[in-house]
Design a protein around this motif. Structure first.
Motif, PDB file in Angstrom:
ATOM      1  N   LEU A 116       1.231   5.214   4.765  1.00 34.01           N
ATOM      2  CA  LEU A 116       2.345   5.842   5.475  1.00 34.01           C
ATOM      3  C   LEU A 116       1.849   7.093   6.170  1.00 34.01           C
ATOM      4  O   LEU A 116       1.082   7.878   5.598  1.00 34.01           O
ATOM      5  N   GLY A 117       2.319   7.286   7.404  1.00 35.20           N
ATOM      6  CA  GLY A 117       1.933   8.487   8.143  1.00 35.20           C
ATOM      7  C   GLY A 117       0.501   8.416   8.603  1.00 35.20           C
ATOM      8  O   GLY A 117      -0.089   7.344   8.731  1.00 35.20           O
ATOM      9  N   SER A 118      -0.092   9.589   8.838  1.00 39.52           N
ATOM     10  CA  SER A 118      -1.456   9.666   9.344  1.00 39.52           C
ATOM     11  C   SER A 118      -2.298  10.556   8.449  1.00 39.52           C
ATOM     12  O   SER A 118      -1.869  11.643   8.056  1.00 39.52           O
ATOM     13  N   SER A 119      -3.478  10.063   8.114  1.00 39.21           N
ATOM     14  CA  SER A 119      -4.421  10.830   7.298  1.00 39.21           C
ATOM     15  C   SER A 119      -5.831  10.480   7.752  1.00 39.21           C
ATOM     16  O   SER A 119      -6.190   9.289   7.812  1.00 39.21           O
ATOM     17  N   LYS A 120      -6.610  11.494   8.072  1.00 38.67           N
ATOM     18  CA  LYS A 120      -7.986  11.243   8.500  1.00 38.67           C
ATOM     19  C   LYS A 120      -8.808  10.646   7.366  1.00 38.67           C
ATOM     20  O   LYS A 120      -9.679   9.793   7.602  1.00 38.67           O
TER      21      LYS A 120
ATOM     22  N   GLY B 235       2.542   7.874  11.777  1.00 36.75           N
ATOM     23  CA  GLY B 235       2.005   6.528  11.596  1.00 36.75           C
ATOM     24  C   GLY B 235       1.679   5.831  12.896  1.00 36.75           C
ATOM     25  O   GLY B 235       0.795   4.967  12.948  1.00 36.75           O
ATOM     26  N   HIS B 236       2.368   6.201  13.972  1.00 32.68           N
ATOM     27  CA  HIS B 236       2.059   5.624  15.282  1.00 32.68           C
ATOM     28  C   HIS B 236       0.629   5.989  15.688  1.00 32.68           C
ATOM     29  O   HIS B 236      -0.105   5.154  16.232  1.00 32.68           O
TER      30      HIS B 236
ATOM     31  N   VAL C  80      -3.762  -4.052   7.550  1.00 36.55           N
ATOM     32  CA  VAL C  80      -3.163  -2.776   7.175  1.00 36.55           C
ATOM     33  C   VAL C  80      -1.722  -2.733   7.668  1.00 36.55           C
ATOM     34  O   VAL C  80      -1.453  -2.972   8.855  1.00 36.55           O
ATOM     35  N   PHE C  81      -0.795  -2.448   6.743  1.00 36.64           N
ATOM     36  CA  PHE C  81       0.589  -2.137   7.116  1.00 36.64           C
ATOM     37  C   PHE C  81       0.721  -0.612   7.181  1.00 36.64           C
ATOM     38  O   PHE C  81       0.391   0.081   6.214  1.00 36.64           O
ATOM     39  N   VAL C  82       1.215  -0.115   8.305  1.00 35.41           N
ATOM     40  CA  VAL C  82       1.374   1.325   8.483  1.00 35.41           C
ATOM     41  C   VAL C  82       2.857   1.640   8.648  1.00 35.41           C
ATOM     42  O   VAL C  82       3.477   1.203   9.632  1.00 35.41           O
ATOM     43  N   ALA C  83       3.422   2.358   7.683  1.00 32.32           N
ATOM     44  CA  ALA C  83       4.799   2.859   7.834  1.00 32.32           C
ATOM     45  C   ALA C  83       4.760   4.064   8.769  1.00 32.32           C
ATOM     46  O   ALA C  83       3.875   4.923   8.659  1.00 32.32           O
TER      47      ALA C  83
END
Length: 420
Positions: free
Chosen positions: A218-222, A251-252, A240-243
Motif C-alpha cells: 500500500l502506498g509508496s516506499s522506496k 500507490g499510483h 504485485v497488487f498496489v493499494a
C-alpha cells in the motif's frame, strides 16, 4: 568551516516546515549535522565524553522538538549519544589495560610497597569520581582522568623537566583528538549504513519472495520498491497488487515505477483490499518507525491491511532500516504517534466552500475534515521484520534495539544541575 549554529537553525527550519521527505533523508541529514557539531566542539581534558554528550543533547533536544512525529531524528540523536559512550568506554578500557600491563612489568622492582600505595590511590580516586557523578553514571574514561598524574602517567625521571611537561601536554592533546576522531569515524559508519540500508534489505528479497506469488503493498516506499525489484532481478516471476494509498495516492507512483521496471502490477483501491487479500501470498510494506515493543507506525490505511491479512492468515512483513528502530514504547509521553495533514488533500476548498459555512448562529462549522497521516500496527499483527541486519520476529525487536541505544539516552534532555 560553516558556523554550526547556522547549520542547526537551517535544519530546524526544514524540520518545522516539513521540507525533508522520507525518514532516510531526515536521518542522514541529522547524522551529518551532529557530526559537524562534534567536530567543532571544544572538549576539555577531563570528562571529554561528557562535554560531547552535553553538546549533542543540546542540539538533539531542539531537533526533536522541531518535528516530534519524525521519529528518525530522535533515533539518530540517541544513536550518536550511544556511539560517544561506546567509544569512550573502548578508549578507557584500552588505557586501563595499558596501566595494568605497566604495573605488571614493574613487578620485579624492589618498591613493592610503593606499588601497593599507588593502587590504593587509584581505587580511592575511582570512588570519589563515582560519588561526584551520581547524576550521570561515570564512564571509565572519567574515572581514569580523575586519577592523580602520578598514577595515570608513570614518571620518567630525567634532568629535562621541560621535556616531561611537553610529553604530558602532548598526551592530553592526543587523547582528546583520539576520542573525537573515533566518534566521528563511527558516525561516518552510521551515515554509510543509512545510505545503503535499501541495498542491504533488498539483498534478502530472494529468500522471501518465491515463484508465481502475489504480493500486496500500500502506498509508496522506496525500500519496498528496491526489495521487489531485487527479487525480479533474481529471475523471480510474481505479481504485485498496489493499494493506491488515499488521499495522497502514493500507490499510483509506486505502480508506475514497478511497471517501468518490468514487474506485473495491479492497482486497486484501498477499499478493495479485503476483497483481494484471499488471492495474496504475502503483504510487504514499509514503515515510518518500529517501536521497542515490535509495534509499527505506518502510513494511514495499513492497519486495515494488517487486520485483513490476519483474518486470511497472510504473512504481514515489514521492511525497515535500522535508523527506524526506536527504543521508546508507544505509551511513552515522548512519542507522538500521529499528525493531521491538510484537509485540502481530501476536499477542494473552492468546490466545498458551502459545506464549510458556519451553522445557524451556533458559531460551529457544519463540516469537520480529519486527515491523519499514520496508523499504528500492534506487534501481534506483524509476522516478520526485515532490516539491514536480517529478518527478525516482533518479539526479538527489543533486544535488537538494545544494541543501538543506551538506557541513559532514552529521554534526550540536558541534565539540570542540583540547586538550579
Amino acid at each position: 568551516m560553516p558556523d554550526v549554529q547556522a547549520l542547526v537553525n537551517d535544519f530546524l527550519i526544514k524540520l518545522k516546515k516539513r521540507k525533508i521527505e522520507g525518514s532516510q533523508a531526515t536521518a542522514r541529514q541529522a547524522a551529518e549535522l551532529l557530526r559537524s557539531v562534534i567536530s567543532q566542539q571544544r572538549v576539555p581534558y577531563t570528562n571529554q565524553a561528557g562535554a560531547l554528550i552535553d553538546a549533542v543533547r543540546a542540539v538533539g533536544e531542539q531537533l526533536i522538538a522541531a518535528n516530534p512525529v519524525e521519529v528518525a531524528v530522535g533515533n539518530i540523536v540517541r544513536r550518536v549519544l550511544h556511539i560517544i559512550r561506546e567509544e569512550d568506554l573502548s578508549l578507557t578500557t584500552a588505557a586501563i589495560a595499558g596501566l595494568n600491563l605497566s604495573a605488571a612489568s614493574d613487578g620485579d622492582d624492589d618498591d613493592d610497597d610503593c606499588e601497593r600505595d599507588e593502587h590504593t590511590v587509584l581505587s580511592a580516586a575511582a570512588a570519589v569520581a563515582a560519588a561526584r557523578n551520581a547524576l550521570r553514571p561515570p564512564s571509565l574514561q572519567t574515572l581514569l582522568e580523575d586519577m592523580p598524574e602520578s598514577v595515570a602517567i608513570p614518571h620518567t625521571y630525567s634532568s629535562g623537566g621541560d621535556s616531561e611537561g611537553k610529553s604530558k601536554s602532548a598526551d592530553k592533546s592526543s587523547r582528546t583528538r583520539r576520542l573525537k576522531h573515533d566518534v566521528i569515524e563511527a558516525v561516518n559508519e552510521l551515515i554509510q549504513d543509512i545510505n545503503t540500508c535499501h541495498e542491504q534489505i533488498a539483498e534478502q528479497a530472494v529468500e522471501h519472495i518465491h515463484q508465481n506469488e502475489v504480493i500486496l503493498t500500500l502506498g509508496s516506499s522506496k525500500t519496498v520498491l528496491e526489495f521487489l525489484y531485487a527479487a525480479k532481478e533474481k529471475k523471480r516471476s510474481f505479481r504485485v497488487f498496489v493499494a493506491e494509498g488515499a488521499p495522497r495516492y502514493q500507490g499510483h507512483l509506486l505502480a508506475k515505477e514497478l511497471v517501468s521496471r518490468g514487474l506485473h502490477t495491479t492497482l486497486i483501491t484501498d477499499s478493495a483490499v479485503f476483497a483481494m487479500i484471499s488471492r495474496v501470498n504475502m503483504v510487504i510494506v514499509g514503515a515510518h518507525a518500529v517501536m521497542a515493543n515490535g509495534g509499527v507506525i505506518v502510513p494511514v490505511g495499513l492497519n486495515m491491511v494488517a487486520l485483513a491479512a490476519q483474518k486470511h492468515a497472510v504473512p504481514f512483513v515489514v521492511l525497515a532500516g535500522s535508523h527506524k528502530l526506536c527504543p521508546l514504547y508507544p505509551h511513552n509521553p515522548e512519542v507522538l504517534l500521529n499528525e493531521l495533514r491538510s484537509p485540502s488533500e481530501l476536499l477542494d476548498f473552492g468546490e466545498f466552500s458551502d459545506c464549510l459555512d458556519f451553522g445557524s448562529g451556533t458559531g460551529s462549522p457544519l463540516l469537520h475534515v480529519v486527515n491523519p497521516a499514520f496508523d499504528y500496527v500492534p506487534p501481534k499483527l506483524v509476522s516478520l521484520f526485515i532490516t539491514d541486519t536480517g529478518g527478525h520476529n516482533p518479539s526479538y525487536m527489543y533486544r535488537l534495539i538494545a544494541d543501538y541505544y543506551s538506557a541513559d539516552d532514552l529521554v534526550v534532555r540536558r541534565r539540570v544541575a542540583l540547586g538550579n
